[in-house]
Design a protein around this motif. Structure first.
Motif, short mmCIF file in Angstrom:
data_model
loop_
_atom_site.label_atom_id
_atom_site.label_comp_id
_atom_site.label_asym_id
_atom_site.label_seq_id
_atom_site.Cartn_x
_atom_site.Cartn_y
_atom_site.Cartn_z
N ALA A 27 -19.76 -5.63 -30.29
CA ALA A 27 -18.91 -6.76 -30.64
C ALA A 27 -18.18 -6.43 -31.95
O ALA A 27 -18.66 -5.65 -32.77
N GLU A 28 -17.04 -7.04 -32.14
CA GLU A 28 -16.19 -6.69 -33.28
C GLU A 28 -16.78 -7.11 -34.63
O GLU A 28 -16.28 -6.70 -35.67
N ASP A 29 -17.86 -7.91 -34.61
CA ASP A 29 -18.48 -8.33 -35.88
C ASP A 29 -19.62 -7.41 -36.30
O ASP A 29 -20.34 -7.73 -37.25
N CYS A 30 -19.80 -6.28 -35.64
CA CYS A 30 -20.96 -5.43 -35.93
C CYS A 30 -20.93 -4.89 -37.35
O CYS A 30 -19.89 -4.51 -37.89
N GLU B 6 -16.93 1.06 -26.34
CA GLU B 6 -16.11 -0.14 -26.15
C GLU B 6 -16.36 -1.09 -27.31
O GLU B 6 -17.49 -1.22 -27.78
N VAL B 7 -15.29 -1.78 -27.75
CA VAL B 7 -15.40 -2.87 -28.72
C VAL B 7 -14.82 -4.11 -28.06
O VAL B 7 -13.76 -4.05 -27.42
N CYS B 8 -15.52 -5.23 -28.23
CA CYS B 8 -15.09 -6.46 -27.57
C CYS B 8 -15.22 -7.64 -28.53
O CYS B 8 -15.77 -7.51 -29.63
N SER B 9 -14.74 -8.79 -28.11
CA SER B 9 -14.87 -10.01 -28.91
C SER B 9 -16.33 -10.41 -29.01
O SER B 9 -17.15 -10.11 -28.12
N GLN C 182 -24.37 -6.52 -31.48
CA GLN C 182 -23.55 -7.48 -32.19
C GLN C 182 -24.18 -7.73 -33.56
O GLN C 182 -25.36 -7.47 -33.77
N GLN D 106 -20.19 -9.05 -25.56
CA GLN D 106 -20.78 -7.72 -25.47
C GLN D 106 -21.81 -7.61 -24.35
O GLN D 106 -21.88 -6.58 -23.68
N ALA E 184 -17.34 -2.05 -36.44
CA ALA E 184 -17.19 -1.68 -35.03
C ALA E 184 -16.04 -0.72 -34.80
O ALA E 184 -16.15 0.20 -33.99
N GLN E 185 -14.93 -0.91 -35.49
CA GLN E 185 -13.79 -0.03 -35.27
C GLN E 185 -14.08 1.38 -35.77
O GLN E 185 -13.65 2.36 -35.15
#
Length: 261
Positions: free
Chosen positions: A126-129, A182-185, A106, A189, A171-172
């Motif tokens: 995590a999506e903020d990476c 996997e990407v998560c909120s 993350q 993570q 992350a995307q």
């Protein structure tokens, strides 16, 4: 285990966490050694079947504390690890963790953080990476395996796109490249990585281990010669004007002006 690495057990899964959130979980020498000891604990305990690597706080890791590691590298490479410890970067095939490792990341994940991911087996972000293999912006090159394992994982062109520029990516993009699975909120993570690790731990242990052995054997000795050259080829860079400029520009928060010498 001392406070720079946090180790907890969840059934047959050992969770290993960077525990320097006040320093963005940056890796100093002590943390590296303690990480190797934690990997060794996972390796040696027959009741443990899988590991999770994660970071406490908002960030996975900002990477190596360069000013401390430059002096270490000049002495001949990575610090000696105690008996029973594993090489966290898996550069030494004789001391590489043989059990599966799921990595949860993350926030900031720079340099050595990506290389630890690449040495693992399944990666969750995590999506903020914010990912960055930024050594070229400091006058160096990656010595934790990225020059080999990036290519094995995401191909030549994708690897060069980020290894040669030092550009950050999210992350995307990591998911598109195949760096993460996997990407998560944000905040989910660790639980997602633990869930995957627990699913692995429920499978037949001998079959899981042999799957890893076979998969790694498919690479043959691909990259090992390059891995053996990482530190010897780094040493001239440590004495270059460009390295000094890279460090100065970082500390002074300005663009570097490299001269190629």
């Amino acid at each position: 285990m001392t406070d720079k690495v946090k180790v907890t057990r969840h059934g047959a899964v050992l969770c290993i966490g960077f525990n320097r959130p006040e320093k963005l979980n940056a890796m100093d020498i002590d943390l590296y050694v303690q990480l190797g000891e934690a990997y060794g604990q996972l390796e040696a305990d027959s009741t443990l079947r899988c590991g999770v690597l994660y970071g406490e706080g908002k960030h996975f890791t900002a990477g190596l504390e360069l000013e401390k590691w430059a002096a270490q590298f000049r002495t001949g490479g990575f610090p000696a690890l105690p008996a029973g410890a594993c090489d966290p970067f898996g550069l030494d095939p004789q001391r590489r963790l043989s059990k599966p490792l799921v990595v949860a990341v993350q926030g900031v994940c720079f340099t050595a953080g990506i290389e630890l991911m690449l040495a693992g087996d399944v990666r969750v972000a995590a999506e903020d990476c914010r990912f960055g293999q930024i050594e070229v912006t400091r006058g160096l090159y990656p010595v934790g395996g990225a020059t080999i394992r990036f290519i094995q994982n995401i191909g030549w062109g994708n690897s060069m796109r980020y290894l040669l520029t030092g550009d950050e990516f999210g992350a995307q993009e990591a998911l598109r490249l195949g760096l993460v699975q996997e990407v998560c909120s944000v905040g989910e993570q660790f639980e997602l990585a633990l869930e995957i690790a627990q699913r692995i731990a429920k499978q037949a242990p001998l079959a899981v281990l042999q799957t890893l052995v076979s998969a790694r054997a498919s690479l043959g000795d691909s990259g090992q010669q390059a891995m053996d050259r990482l530190i010897p080829d780094l040493l001239p860079m440590l004495d270059s004007d460009d390295f000094a400029e890279g460090v100065a520009s970082f500390l002074e928060r300005r663009a570097a002006d490299f001269k190629g010498r």
